[in-house]
Scaffold this motif. Structure first.
Motif, mmCIF file in Angstrom:
data_model
loop_
_atom_site.group_PDB
_atom_site.id
_atom_site.type_symbol
_atom_site.label_atom_id
_atom_site.label_comp_id
_atom_site.label_asym_id
_atom_site.label_seq_id
_atom_site.Cartn_x
_atom_site.Cartn_y
_atom_site.Cartn_z
ATOM 1 N N CYS A 35 73.117 50.894 45.327
ATOM 2 C CA CYS A 35 72.879 49.627 44.612
ATOM 3 C C CYS A 35 71.436 49.472 44.159
ATOM 4 O O CYS A 35 71.097 48.494 43.510
ATOM 5 C CB CYS A 35 73.320 48.433 45.459
ATOM 6 S SG CYS A 35 72.290 48.098 46.906
ATOM 7 N N ARG A 36 70.565 50.441 44.502
ATOM 8 C CA ARG A 36 69.161 50.491 44.092
ATOM 9 C C ARG A 36 68.306 49.365 44.660
ATOM 10 O O ARG A 36 67.212 49.100 44.193
ATOM 11 C CB ARG A 36 69.037 50.518 42.557
ATOM 12 C CG ARG A 36 69.843 51.593 41.875
ATOM 13 C CD ARG A 36 69.557 52.974 42.361
ATOM 14 N NE ARG A 36 68.170 53.363 42.088
ATOM 15 C CZ ARG A 36 67.598 54.441 42.583
ATOM 16 N NH1 ARG A 36 68.263 55.231 43.379
ATOM 17 N NH2 ARG A 36 66.359 54.722 42.307
ATOM 18 N N ARG A 37 68.792 48.664 45.695
ATOM 19 C CA ARG A 37 67.997 47.619 46.330
ATOM 20 C C ARG A 37 67.031 48.251 47.330
ATOM 21 O O ARG A 37 67.342 49.243 47.974
ATOM 22 C CB ARG A 37 68.895 46.624 47.038
ATOM 23 C CG ARG A 37 69.633 45.725 46.089
ATOM 24 C CD ARG A 37 70.441 44.712 46.876
ATOM 25 N NE ARG A 37 70.969 43.678 46.030
ATOM 26 C CZ ARG A 37 72.243 43.581 45.674
ATOM 27 N NH1 ARG A 37 73.114 44.464 46.107
ATOM 28 N NH2 ARG A 37 72.641 42.606 44.889
ATOM 29 N N VAL A 38 65.865 47.652 47.446
ATOM 30 C CA VAL A 38 64.861 48.081 48.414
ATOM 31 C C VAL A 38 64.723 46.955 49.429
ATOM 32 O O VAL A 38 64.587 45.791 49.055
ATOM 33 C CB VAL A 38 63.505 48.361 47.730
ATOM 34 C CG1 VAL A 38 62.455 48.720 48.762
ATOM 35 C CG2 VAL A 38 63.655 49.475 46.700
ATOM 36 N N PHE A 39 64.795 47.287 50.714
ATOM 37 C CA PHE A 39 64.751 46.276 51.762
ATOM 38 C C PHE A 39 63.998 46.798 52.965
ATOM 39 O O PHE A 39 63.725 47.987 53.077
ATOM 40 C CB PHE A 39 66.173 45.850 52.170
ATOM 41 C CG PHE A 39 67.010 46.977 52.717
ATOM 42 C CD1 PHE A 39 67.051 47.218 54.080
ATOM 43 C CD2 PHE A 39 67.745 47.791 51.875
ATOM 44 C CE1 PHE A 39 67.810 48.251 54.598
ATOM 45 C CE2 PHE A 39 68.516 48.826 52.382
ATOM 46 C CZ PHE A 39 68.542 49.057 53.740
ATOM 47 N N THR A 40 63.625 45.886 53.864
ATOM 48 C CA THR A 40 62.980 46.265 55.114
ATOM 49 C C THR A 40 63.821 45.773 56.278
ATOM 50 O O THR A 40 64.626 44.857 56.137
ATOM 51 C CB THR A 40 61.564 45.668 55.233
ATOM 52 O OG1 THR A 40 61.666 44.250 55.186
ATOM 53 C CG2 THR A 40 60.658 46.167 54.135
ATOM 54 N N VAL A 41 63.605 46.386 57.421
ATOM 55 C CA VAL A 41 64.270 46.002 58.662
ATOM 56 C C VAL A 41 63.175 45.679 59.664
ATOM 57 O O VAL A 41 62.215 46.432 59.812
ATOM 58 C CB VAL A 41 65.152 47.150 59.214
ATOM 59 C CG1 VAL A 41 65.790 46.760 60.523
ATOM 60 C CG2 VAL A 41 66.195 47.558 58.189
ATOM 61 N N GLU A 42 63.306 44.548 60.350
ATOM 62 C CA GLU A 42 62.308 44.152 61.329
ATOM 63 C C GLU A 42 62.974 43.874 62.670
ATOM 64 O O GLU A 42 63.938 43.119 62.740
ATOM 65 C CB GLU A 42 61.584 42.884 60.858
ATOM 66 C CG GLU A 42 60.555 42.394 61.834
ATOM 67 C CD GLU A 42 59.905 41.094 61.385
ATOM 68 O OE1 GLU A 42 58.962 40.665 62.070
ATOM 69 O OE2 GLU A 42 60.337 40.517 60.389
ATOM 70 N N PHE A 43 62.471 44.501 63.720
ATOM 71 C CA PHE A 43 62.950 44.227 65.070
ATOM 72 C C PHE A 43 62.192 43.015 65.584
ATOM 73 O O PHE A 43 60.977 43.004 65.655
ATOM 74 C CB PHE A 43 62.715 45.430 65.974
ATOM 75 C CG PHE A 43 63.116 45.184 67.396
ATOM 76 C CD1 PHE A 43 62.157 44.981 68.362
ATOM 77 C CD2 PHE A 43 64.444 45.145 67.751
ATOM 78 C CE1 PHE A 43 62.514 44.756 69.673
ATOM 79 C CE2 PHE A 43 64.804 44.914 69.055
ATOM 80 C CZ PHE A 43 63.846 44.716 70.015
#
Length: 53
Positions: A35-43
């Motif tokens: 889907c070409r989305r850029v995201f981050t993951v945060e703990f």
């Protein structure tokens, strides 16, 4: 961790479309190839239930 770069949380699928073809981007971001989305993951942390006595 002694490195100045924070550890990267590794997602197993895209939170938007569910695809598993993810590629690391600059910093701590991930690119979903579908889907070409850029995201981050945060703990954030762990929630430990309180014990009532």
């Amino acid at each position: 961790m002694t490195s100045s770069t924070p550890a990267r949380a590794t997602p197993f699928h895209c939170p938007y479309c569910g695809e598993e073809d993810l590629r690391p981007e600059d910093g701590a971001a991930w690119l979903c190839d579908a889907c070409r989305r850029v995201f981050t993951v945060e703990f954030v942390g762990l929630r430990i239930p309180e014990v009532s006595r």
